[in-house]
Design a protein around this motif. Structure first.
Motif, PDB file in Angstrom:
ATOM      1  N   THR A 226       2.178  -9.150  20.617  1.00 13.79           N
ATOM      2  CA  THR A 226       2.765  -9.367  21.933  1.00 13.79           C
ATOM      3  C   THR A 226       3.892  -8.377  22.199  1.00 13.79           C
ATOM      4  OG1 THR A 226       4.294 -11.036  21.082  1.00 13.79           O
ATOM      5  CG2 THR A 226       2.173 -11.817  21.948  1.00 13.79           C
ATOM      6  N   SER A 227       4.415  -7.765  21.129  1.00 15.34           N
ATOM      7  CA  SER A 227       5.504  -6.802  21.300  1.00 15.34           C
ATOM      8  C   SER A 227       5.390  -5.708  20.250  1.00 15.34           C
ATOM      9  CB  SER A 227       6.858  -7.507  21.173  1.00 15.34           C
ATOM     10  OG  SER A 227       6.974  -8.139  19.911  1.00 15.34           O
ATOM     11  N   LEU A 228       5.709  -4.481  20.685  1.00 14.41           N
ATOM     12  CA  LEU A 228       5.736  -3.388  19.725  1.00 14.41           C
ATOM     13  C   LEU A 228       6.797  -2.385  20.118  1.00 14.41           C
ATOM     14  CD1 LEU A 228       2.856  -0.846  20.042  1.00 14.41           C
ATOM     15  CD2 LEU A 228       3.108  -2.665  21.682  1.00 14.41           C
ATOM     16  N   ALA A 229       7.251  -1.651  19.104  1.00 13.85           N
ATOM     17  CA  ALA A 229       8.333  -0.680  19.289  1.00 13.85           C
ATOM     18  C   ALA A 229       7.871   0.698  18.836  1.00 13.85           C
ATOM     19  CB  ALA A 229       9.557  -1.109  18.475  1.00 13.85           C
ATOM     20  N   PHE A 230       7.990   1.667  19.752  1.00 11.79           N
ATOM     21  CA  PHE A 230       7.648   3.050  19.462  1.00 11.79           C
ATOM     22  C   PHE A 230       8.903   3.865  19.211  1.00 11.79           C
ATOM     23  CE2 PHE A 230       3.795   2.116  22.044  1.00 11.79           C
ATOM     24  CZ  PHE A 230       2.828   2.670  21.214  1.00 11.79           C
ATOM     25  N   PRO A 231       8.901   4.724  18.194  1.00 13.59           N
ATOM     26  CA  PRO A 231       9.953   5.719  18.053  1.00 13.59           C
ATOM     27  C   PRO A 231       9.615   6.916  18.938  1.00 13.59           C
ATOM     28  CG  PRO A 231       8.391   6.026  16.297  1.00 13.59           C
ATOM     29  CD  PRO A 231       7.908   4.835  17.113  1.00 13.59           C
ATOM     30  N   ASN A 232      10.424   7.932  18.909  1.00 15.27           N
ATOM     31  CA  ASN A 232      10.157   9.167  19.651  1.00 15.27           C
ATOM     32  C   ASN A 232       9.305  10.072  18.764  1.00 15.27           C
ATOM     33  OD1 ASN A 232      13.515   8.651  20.280  1.00 15.27           O
ATOM     34  ND2 ASN A 232      11.977   8.293  21.827  1.00 15.27           N
TER      35      ASN A 232
END
Length: 185
Positions: A116-122
């Motif tokens: 339901t949630s995810l975090a991307f770096p650069n």
């Protein structure tokens, strides 16, 4: 907000973000390295590394643009998606397509695992020297395009974080996301 998904830009250490899935800007060996990859491996611990070793033994690592998934070890997430971004080569060798593939393949894996949630770096903007503005454009456009293309399907991803470690990336994402209904922390 894009359909039912909130896009948020934050300036934080990605190893501290509480989400279902953290995306790692990995290298092809999957054994850790510098930058965000090293930080994720250090914070994730031996279980995360052991799973990466198993994947490496099974398929020889991870190719540029592709993605694999492991548990998150000691991180405040359930999983880590490891994707290998391209090294900037003056725009040669289809690097923009390969960076898009990192985001698409990560989103597909996240959906497969019902995140339901995810975090991307650069991805690729550190030692791989991808221009930060161009990388941010690709990241945002690819995520939004992917969400748009899935509008008729059941959407599991409710929140996508773009996690920036440095001020340059943070300010670029702030500027680009300001035209959307987004959250900024």
């Amino acid at each position: 907000m894009v359909h039912q998904t909130t896009l948020t830009v934050i300036k934080e250490d990605i190893t501290q973000v509480e989400v279902d899935i953290i995306v790692n800007a990995a290298n092809t060996s999957l054994l850790g390295g510098g930058g965000v990859d090293g930080a994720i491996h250090k914070a994730g611990g031996k279980d995360l590394l052991a799973e990466c070793v198993k994947i490496r033994e099974r398929q020889g690592g991870c190719k540029v643009g592709e993605a694999v998934i492991t548990t998150a070890g000691n991180l405040p997430a359930s999983y880590v998606i490891h994707t290998v971004g391209p090294v900037w080569n003056e725009g040669n060798n289809h690097v923009t397509d390969k960076l898009r593939a990192c985001y698409i393949n990560s989103l597909l894996l996240a959906r497969e695992y019902n995140a339901t949630s995810l975090a991307f770096p650069n991805i690729s903007t550190g030692i791989y020297r991808f221009p930060k503005q161009l990388a941010a454009e690709i990241a945002i456009e690819t995520v939004i395009s992917h969400l748009d293309s899935r509008i008729l399907e059941e959407q599991t991803i409710n929140h996508v974080y773009f996690v920036c470690f440095d001020n340059d990336n943070y300010n670029i994402y702030l500027s680009m996301l300001s035209k959307y209904d987004t959250e900024i922390n």
